[in-house]
Design an enzyme around this catalytic site. Sequence first.
Site, PDB file in Angstrom:
ATOM      1  N   ASP A   1       0.815  -1.200   0.000  1.00  0.00           N
ATOM      2  CA  ASP A   1       0.000   0.000   0.000  1.00  0.00           C
ATOM      3  C   ASP A   1       0.853   1.256   0.000  1.00  0.00           C
ATOM      4  OD1 ASP A   1      -2.614   0.059  -0.195  1.00  0.00           O
ATOM      5  OD2 ASP A   1      -3.062  -0.207   1.928  1.00  0.00           O
TER       6      ASP A   1
ATOM      7  N   THR B   1       1.073 -15.581 -12.647  1.00  0.00           N
ATOM      8  CA  THR B   1       2.057 -16.621 -12.349  1.00  0.00           C
ATOM      9  C   THR B   1       1.412 -17.915 -11.848  1.00  0.00           C
ATOM     10  OG1 THR B   1       3.629 -14.907 -11.808  1.00  0.00           O
ATOM     11  CG2 THR B   1       4.148 -17.111 -11.015  1.00  0.00           C
TER      12      THR B   1
ATOM     13  N   SER C   1       8.254 -17.012 -15.578  1.00  0.00           N
ATOM     14  CA  SER C   1       8.810 -16.179 -16.642  1.00  0.00           C
ATOM     15  C   SER C   1       8.210 -16.505 -18.007  1.00  0.00           C
ATOM     16  CB  SER C   1      10.323 -16.397 -16.723  1.00  0.00           C
ATOM     17  OG  SER C   1      10.897 -16.197 -15.461  1.00  0.00           O
TER      18      SER C   1
END
Length: 254
Positions: free
Chosen positions: A91, A129, A135
């Site tokens: 945040d 992911t 990747s």
Amino acid sequence: MDFELPEDIRLLRETVRKFVDRELIPIEMHSMDGPDLKPEYKKSLEAKARELGLWQLDTPAEFGGQGLSLLALAVVWEEVSRSIALPNRGDGVFGPSPRPILLRLPEKMKEKYLYPILRGEKSAAFAQTEPEAGSDPGRMKTRAVRQGDHYVINGYKRFISHAKGADFLQLVAATDPEKGSRGGLSVFIVDMDSKGLSIVRENRHMMGDVTYEIALDDVRVPAENLVGEEGQACARRSRGFPATACTRRRTASA
Ligand SMILES: Cc1cc2nc3c(=O)[nH]c(=O)nc-3n(C[C@H](O)[C@H](O)[C@H](O)COP(=O)(O)OP(=O)(O)OC[C@H]3O[C@@H](n4cnc5c(N)ncnc54)[C@H](O)[C@@H]3O)c2cc1C
């Protein structure tokens, strides 16, 4: 090559530098509660940032933000990184920062997903992911299959920041696994309270980062929640959409 910063960015750097020196460094010992900024500090720092015009830094002016360039943003973050008063990647205190893809949604979807973010009423997480596709998103197993006016999504996401407390995910799923990163991945807006979606694990990392693992089990998403066109998650440009989901190295999946 000229490495001097333009005048406006130098002025911005001065403003941020003062903010860091006066507001952040003095509270470093008390500002955090575990990985989170304490609410009382968040509130007062946000008010000060707003006062100084350090608000919605990367949001385009047409949506009420400063529309800062990447260079200006890099200068801001370089200054802010002199202090440990704020969460590492969590945040901030500079207002909402919606992912660019949300700025290009059709108006009806903006009403539901973008404007509440800009008003600070909703938050989102980005879910690309997976255990076997970091990747190289082309190897992802999460699958979205069109069934009438819905997509049905099954899969598993890992390392997802800010998932807890988020209202929706900007989720990448394979609509054509054979094509992988070359036209086989699509982005969907998926509400966190969708039936079949659950956060199954929390992982704590170095530097206070926290990520989540998310299971999707027959999650039904309205077809209108497909962002842009099917298969364009990794496209550099698609009918006005900027490069969207595939933020990592683009490797062929097949
Ligand atoms: C704190 C944290 C927060 C995160 N938040 C999010 C999030 O909010 N949403 C989300 O979707 N993901 C998130 N991620 C995931 C992050 O983006 C992935 O960790 C990243 O994509 C790398 O994937 P991986 O860890 O599976 O590594 P791998 O893909 O297994 O890569 C391992 C290593 O091999 C290298 N490598 C891989 N492929 C090649 C290649 N073809 N050629 C040369 N080198 C290669 C990589 O550079 C890396 O060094 C987060 C991760 C962390 C640690």
